[in-house]
Design a protein around this motif. Structure first.
Motif, PDB file in Angstrom:
ATOM      1  N   GLY A 184     -16.875  38.084 -50.140  1.00 50.73           N
ATOM      2  CA  GLY A 184     -17.158  36.929 -49.768  1.00 50.73           C
ATOM      3  C   GLY A 184     -16.981  36.943 -48.764  1.00 50.73           C
ATOM      4  N   LEU A 185     -15.533  36.506 -48.121  1.00 47.80           N
ATOM      5  CA  LEU A 185     -14.942  35.981 -47.064  1.00 47.80           C
ATOM      6  C   LEU A 185     -15.759  37.101 -45.655  1.00 47.80           C
ATOM      7  N   VAL A 186     -15.984  38.659 -45.865  1.00 46.73           N
ATOM      8  CA  VAL A 186     -16.392  39.819 -44.965  1.00 46.73           C
ATOM      9  C   VAL A 186     -17.687  38.818 -44.805  1.00 46.73           C
ATOM     10  N   LEU A 187     -18.510  39.264 -45.442  1.00 47.23           N
ATOM     11  CA  LEU A 187     -19.676  38.807 -45.690  1.00 47.23           C
ATOM     12  C   LEU A 187     -19.848  37.258 -44.623  1.00 47.23           C
ATOM     13  N   ASN A 188     -19.229  36.251 -45.058  1.00 52.11           N
ATOM     14  CA  ASN A 188     -19.169  34.955 -44.837  1.00 52.11           C
ATOM     15  C   ASN A 188     -19.368  34.785 -43.351  1.00 52.11           C
ATOM     16  N   LEU A 189     -18.161  36.114 -42.477  1.00 53.58           N
ATOM     17  CA  LEU A 189     -17.612  35.920 -41.416  1.00 53.58           C
ATOM     18  C   LEU A 189     -18.494  36.316 -40.067  1.00 53.58           C
ATOM     19  N   GLN A 190     -19.263  37.317 -41.026  1.00 56.45           N
ATOM     20  CA  GLN A 190     -20.183  38.330 -40.842  1.00 56.45           C
ATOM     21  C   GLN A 190     -21.948  37.406 -40.731  1.00 56.45           C
ATOM     22  N   ARG A 191     -21.758  36.504 -41.079  1.00 57.99           N
ATOM     23  CA  ARG A 191     -22.811  35.383 -40.679  1.00 57.99           C
ATOM     24  C   ARG A 191     -22.386  34.933 -39.352  1.00 57.99           C
TER      25      ARG A 191
ATOM     26  N   LEU B   5     -15.357  27.175 -48.331  1.00 57.78           N
ATOM     27  CA  LEU B   5     -15.836  27.416 -47.064  1.00 57.78           C
ATOM     28  C   LEU B   5     -16.427  27.206 -45.425  1.00 57.78           C
ATOM     29  N   ALA B   6     -16.552  26.125 -45.578  1.00 59.01           N
ATOM     30  CA  ALA B   6     -17.048  25.187 -44.673  1.00 59.01           C
ATOM     31  C   ALA B   6     -16.523  25.295 -43.239  1.00 59.01           C
ATOM     32  N   GLU B   7     -14.609  24.662 -44.649  1.00 56.53           N
ATOM     33  CA  GLU B   7     -13.555  23.976 -44.027  1.00 56.53           C
ATOM     34  C   GLU B   7     -12.994  24.914 -43.190  1.00 56.53           C
ATOM     35  N   LEU B   8     -13.003  26.877 -43.677  1.00 57.15           N
ATOM     36  CA  LEU B   8     -12.518  27.695 -43.667  1.00 57.15           C
ATOM     37  C   LEU B   8     -13.256  27.826 -42.158  1.00 57.15           C
ATOM     38  N   LEU B   9     -13.998  27.932 -42.209  1.00 59.24           N
ATOM     39  CA  LEU B   9     -14.724  28.378 -41.055  1.00 59.24           C
ATOM     40  C   LEU B   9     -14.934  27.733 -39.806  1.00 59.24           C
ATOM     41  N   ALA B  10     -14.292  26.336 -40.294  1.00 56.72           N
ATOM     42  CA  ALA B  10     -14.483  25.544 -38.736  1.00 56.72           C
ATOM     43  C   ALA B  10     -13.085  25.832 -38.190  1.00 56.72           C
ATOM     44  N   ARG B  11     -11.302  25.865 -39.480  1.00 58.34           N
ATOM     45  CA  ARG B  11     -10.587  26.402 -38.699  1.00 58.34           C
ATOM     46  C   ARG B  11     -10.549  27.212 -38.197  1.00 58.34           C
ATOM     47  N   ILE B  12     -11.115  27.985 -38.257  1.00 60.07           N
ATOM     48  CA  ILE B  12     -11.320  29.566 -37.573  1.00 60.07           C
ATOM     49  C   ILE B  12     -11.827  29.728 -36.247  1.00 60.07           C
ATOM     50  N   GLU B  13     -12.881  28.573 -36.556  1.00 56.71           N
ATOM     51  CA  GLU B  13     -13.336  28.391 -34.802  1.00 56.71           C
ATOM     52  C   GLU B  13     -12.995  27.828 -33.923  1.00 56.71           C
TER      53      GLU B  13
ATOM     54  N   ILE C 204     -11.761  39.941 -36.394  1.00 58.12           N
ATOM     55  CA  ILE C 204     -11.308  39.021 -37.274  1.00 58.12           C
ATOM     56  C   ILE C 204     -10.678  40.198 -38.685  1.00 58.12           C
ATOM     57  N   LEU C 205      -9.085  40.348 -38.563  1.00 56.54           N
ATOM     58  CA  LEU C 205      -8.620  41.274 -39.443  1.00 56.54           C
ATOM     59  C   LEU C 205      -8.888  40.046 -41.094  1.00 56.54           C
ATOM     60  N   VAL C 206      -9.444  40.574 -42.104  1.00 61.07           N
ATOM     61  CA  VAL C 206      -9.133  39.455 -43.299  1.00 61.07           C
ATOM     62  C   VAL C 206      -8.177  40.106 -44.093  1.00 61.07           C
ATOM     63  N   VAL C 207      -7.155  39.644 -44.613  1.00 60.58           N
ATOM     64  CA  VAL C 207      -6.518  40.554 -45.706  1.00 60.58           C
ATOM     65  C   VAL C 207      -6.829  39.950 -47.034  1.00 60.58           C
ATOM     66  N   GLU C 208      -7.272  40.387 -47.422  1.00 60.40           N
ATOM     67  CA  GLU C 208      -7.178  39.399 -49.071  1.00 60.40           C
ATOM     68  C   GLU C 208      -7.694  40.385 -50.028  1.00 60.40           C
ATOM     69  N   ASP C 209      -6.504  40.802 -51.712  1.00 60.37           N
ATOM     70  CA  ASP C 209      -7.018  42.246 -52.467  1.00 60.37           C
ATOM     71  C   ASP C 209      -7.550  42.020 -53.369  1.00 60.37           C
TER      72      ASP C 209
END
Ligand code: CA
Length: 239
Positions: A19-26, A109-117, A7-12
């Motif tokens: 936060g995103l990187v950490l949670n996605l790595q988890r 966050l939970a919704e974001l992770l679900a959508r990504i999945e 996954i590529l996270v694009v956020e300035d």
């Protein structure tokens, strides 16, 4: 072992990005971070991501432009956009430039992770996976029909003119056909699923790919054995 989705996270904004990187790595994803649009475009070109999580508000090249340029160069990596709740037009515009999904900031966050999945699962249905989810149409990496085969991992296919590399669009259309054998697939469905442009005014783009596919897989384009026209509606594929 199944490779980890990339996954590529694009956020300035630094705090959000970390936060995103950490949670996605988890979640066992392989995560890269780009902090502006130009960087995102470069990374996406160099690497093969399974999904891009794209903030809309970015310095220099904004998220819309990043997505538009990706699609323009035929990069159809799924894009989930992070839009601003205060800017309702963002959603419309985001989908118009080819985003697959969006989430309003601040997001859950939970919704974001679900959508990504969900997005990742859809993405892998054409490639071989040991994914045991039942609701996802799946195709093996290599599919045979008639005298032909298509290998979705190498993009190669045995066609009437030998083994050639199919274009991304051709592969994507074949994926749709092969996953729905003997069913009518409308042009609009193809526009939605392959071009991600349900409201594209011109279905000609679909017809052009069909012409190319028939050249590859039909001895006689006027009397197709596999890719049949359903007048005024779309196509029906018979293996
Ligand atoms: Ca931002």
């Amino acid at each position: 072992m199944k490779p980890r989705p990339r996954i590529l996270v694009v956020e300035d904004e630094d705090a959000i990005a970390q936060g995103l990187v950490l949670n996605l790595q988890r979640k066992e994803y392989d995560v890269d971070l780009a902090t502006d649009g130009a960087q995102a475009l470069t990374r996406a070109e160099e690497e093969n991501y399974d999904l891009i999580l794209l903030d809309v508000r970015l310095p220099e090249v904004d998220g819309f432009e990043v997505c538009r340029r990706l699609r323009e160069r035929n990069d159809f990596t799924p894009v989930v956009m992070l839009t601003a709740r205060s800017q309702p037009d963002d959603i419309v515009f985001g989908l118009k430039v080819g985003a697959d999904d969006y989430l309003n900031k601040p997001f859950d966050l939970a919704e974001l992770l679900a959508r990504i999945e969900v997005r990742l699962r859809r993405q892998t249905w054409g490639s071989a996976t040991d994914d045991d989810s039942r609701d996802t149409p799946k195709l093996p990496t290599r599919v045979e029909f008639g005298d032909y085969w298509i290998d979705f991992s190498t993009f190669q296919a045995k066609t009437r003119s030998g083994v050639v590399e199919l274009s991304h669009k051709e592969l994507s259309v074949m994926r749709v056909f092969l996953s729905r054998p003997n069913q009518v697939v409308t042009r609009r469905e193809l526009l939605t699923e392959v071009w991600e442009l349900p409201n594209h005014p011109n279905t000609r783009v679909v017809d052009n790919v069909i012409v190319a596919l028939r050249k590859s897989f039909e001895e006689n384009s006027w009397r197709p054995q596999h890719i049949h026209s359903v007048r005024g509606v779309g196509y029906r594929f018979t293996p």
